[in-house]
Design an enzyme around this catalytic site. Structure first.
Site, PDB file in Angstrom:
ATOM      1  N   THR A 205       0.816  -1.220   0.000  1.00 39.57           N
ATOM      2  CA  THR A 205       0.000   0.000   0.000  1.00 39.57           C
ATOM      3  C   THR A 205       0.845   1.262   0.000  1.00 39.57           C
ATOM      4  OG1 THR A 205      -0.096   0.014   2.410  1.00 39.57           O
ATOM      5  CG2 THR A 205      -1.874  -1.124   1.269  1.00 39.57           C
TER       6      THR A 205
ATOM      7  N   CYS B 185       2.401   2.808   9.465  1.00 38.97           N
ATOM      8  CA  CYS B 185       1.418   2.872  10.545  1.00 38.97           C
ATOM      9  C   CYS B 185       2.086   2.780  11.903  1.00 38.97           C
ATOM     10  CB  CYS B 185       0.440   1.698  10.441  1.00 38.97           C
ATOM     11  SG  CYS B 185      -0.693   1.809   9.061  1.00 38.97           S
TER      12      CYS B 185
ATOM     13  N   CYS C 105      -2.572   0.614  14.864  1.00 38.50           N
ATOM     14  CA  CYS C 105      -3.481   1.035  13.778  1.00 38.50           C
ATOM     15  C   CYS C 105      -4.634   0.045  13.611  1.00 38.50           C
ATOM     16  CB  CYS C 105      -2.726   1.133  12.456  1.00 38.50           C
ATOM     17  SG  CYS C 105      -3.816   1.675  11.105  1.00 38.50           S
TER      18      CYS C 105
ATOM     19  N   ARG D 146      -7.062  -3.051   8.515  1.00 42.72           N
ATOM     20  CA  ARG D 146      -6.981  -4.485   8.257  1.00 42.72           C
ATOM     21  C   ARG D 146      -5.518  -4.921   8.257  1.00 42.72           C
ATOM     22  NH1 ARG D 146      -7.459  -7.231   3.331  1.00 42.72           N
ATOM     23  NH2 ARG D 146      -7.406  -5.250   2.246  1.00 42.72           N
TER      24      ARG D 146
ATOM     25  N   ARG E 155       4.330   6.758   2.965  1.00 47.53           N
ATOM     26  CA  ARG E 155       3.517   7.893   3.420  1.00 47.53           C
ATOM     27  C   ARG E 155       2.825   7.520   4.735  1.00 47.53           C
ATOM     28  NH1 ARG E 155       1.271   6.058  -1.115  1.00 47.53           N
ATOM     29  NH2 ARG E 155      -0.786   5.683  -0.197  1.00 47.53           N
TER      30      ARG E 155
ATOM     31  N   CYS F  41      -0.055   6.770   7.251  1.00 50.34           N
ATOM     32  CA  CYS F  41      -1.423   6.270   7.137  1.00 50.34           C
ATOM     33  C   CYS F  41      -2.395   7.354   7.586  1.00 50.34           C
ATOM     34  CB  CYS F  41      -1.552   5.024   8.026  1.00 50.34           C
ATOM     35  SG  CYS F  41      -3.229   4.528   8.420  1.00 50.34           S
TER      36      CYS F  41
ATOM     37  N   CYS G 115      -4.308   6.062  11.254  1.00 56.64           N
ATOM     38  CA  CYS G 115      -3.691   6.098  12.599  1.00 56.64           C
ATOM     39  C   CYS G 115      -2.742   7.280  12.770  1.00 56.64           C
ATOM     40  CB  CYS G 115      -2.972   4.788  12.896  1.00 56.64           C
ATOM     41  SG  CYS G 115      -1.545   4.489  11.836  1.00 56.64           S
TER      42      CYS G 115
HETATM   43 ZN    ZN Z   1      -2.445   3.099  10.058  1.00 54.52          ZN
END
Ligand code: ZN
Length: 360
Positions: free
Chosen positions: A38, A42, A46, A49, A71, A73, A76
């Site tokens: 992705t 995080c 977080c 999923r 980058r 998230c 969170c």
């Molecule tokens: Zn996150």
């Protein structure tokens, strides 16, 4: 004594992965993880999923994750302090202002340094410190006086060191704050009259001691005599008076309370401690009977998530067994940890409370 919990340290990737899968908030701020599929990174707690293990990498800092091309998230917000920490920092600024002020700042002034509306400020201040701003100011002044007493040349010097501008006002306030006049406190309770009684409760021997302000000690143990020595060590200069007839009523009430800790204890408590201890002890009194909390939760609840050791020390310094329920604090894994009055007593108290709660 309560012993410290064994905090996890997350030094191996297996431990880190387990923390991510468990969304373990204790790992927040210790490490971060990125997800190759992705492109985001995080914090361990977080709620998103869970990713596949083979896509996950661990990072020692946000900067490290960003340097690797990830980058933050959006869910969170790993590069921002958690809400509880931001609130604690805001309330911390208000506390510093109270501590630095001669008289209590107005609610508007406090809300302004905290960058909160008046309404939220008061609510969050209470949630973080367990005290109202006014009570916090009073506890803080008491702490400054008791800190200054042993070092100052005289009681009058201590009063000025603590920032009280007139002796008259100090005496009016201080006796209520520290339970006895300052000269007596400085000399280990000299001239103070402490009445006490010993008896038997379901947990063994019990000693109850009180000043004219309220109950100042509830001690538990196997032998009454050892409890009396313990009391003498705490107040070496005080005049201890045992076995008075009217004290028996107090004893009976406290014993009834220890045997049935769900009932309210309708006696005043003479609680003396630092501002930090008072916050911890107030938070202990807010834990409902029949339930437990970990030291980490307790530290978070008073807005000092990093002060786990100091929180454990404040629990251990509690002199008023059962009425200030340090027996409701357990290790993070739910194990009982220690109890200054014996682990079996802790187990019995919790069992008693759980039984009473379940038959309500
Ligand atoms: Zn996150």
């Amino acid at each position: 004594m309560n012993t410290l919990t064994d905090l996890p340290v997350f030094t191996t990737d297996d431990e880190r992965w387990a923390a991510v899968q468990a969304r373990d908030g204790r790992a927040d701020g210790v490490f971060w993880y990125s997800v190759a599929s992705t492109g985001v990174y995080c914090r361990p707690s977080c709620p998103s999923r869970p990713a596949k293990r083979q896509n996950v990498r661990f990072h020692a800092s946000c900067a490290d994750a960003e340097a690797a091309g990830f980058r933050p998230c959006k869910r969170c917000k790993p590069n921002e302090a958690p809400l509880a920490e931001r609130q604690a920092a805001a309330i911390g600024r208000a506390c510093r202002l109270i501590e630095a002020s001669e008289t209590l700042p107005t609610l508007d002034e406090l809300a302004e340094v905290a960058e909160l509306s008046r309404f939220y400020f008061h609510r969050i201040f209470k949630a973080v410190t367990g005290l109202t701003p006014k009570d916090y100011a009073a506890a803080n002044r008491a702490r400054r006086v008791t800190d200054a007493l042993p070092a100052s040349e005289s009681v009058t010097a201590a009063i000025y060191d603590a920032g009280f501008n007139s002796s008259g006002r100090f005496y009016a306030d201080a006796t209520g704050l520290i339970g006895m006049a300052p000269a007596k406190y400085r000399s280990g309770g000299r001239g103070e009259v402490i009445r006490f009684g010993v008896g038997q409760c379901s947990l063994g021997a019990i000693l109850v001691a009180a000043t004219d302000k309220g109950v100042c000690c509830i001690l538990l143990g196997d032998e009454a005599e050892a409890l009396v020595h313990d009391l003498q060590d705490r107040f070496p200069q005080a005049q201890l008076t045992g076995g008075e007839a009217d004290f028996e009523q107090w004893m009976a009430q406290v014993i009834g309370f220890v045997d049935l800790p769900m009932q309210p204890l309708n006696l005043p408590l003479d609680v003396r401690g630092t501002a930090f201890q008072l916050r911890v002890w107030q938070a202990l009194r807010d834990i409902p009977a029949g339930t437990t909390l970990s030291y980490t939760d307790l530290a978070e609840r008073i807005g000092s998530p990093k002060a786990v050791r100091a929180v454990a020390a404040a629990c251990a310094a509690n002199k008023i067994a059962v009425a200030i329920p340090c027996h409701r604090v357990v290790r993070n894994d739910g194990a009982l940890a220690g109890y200054r009055w014996g682990i079996e007593r802790k187990r019995s108290l919790l069992a008693l409370e759980q039984v009473a709660e379940s038959t309500k």
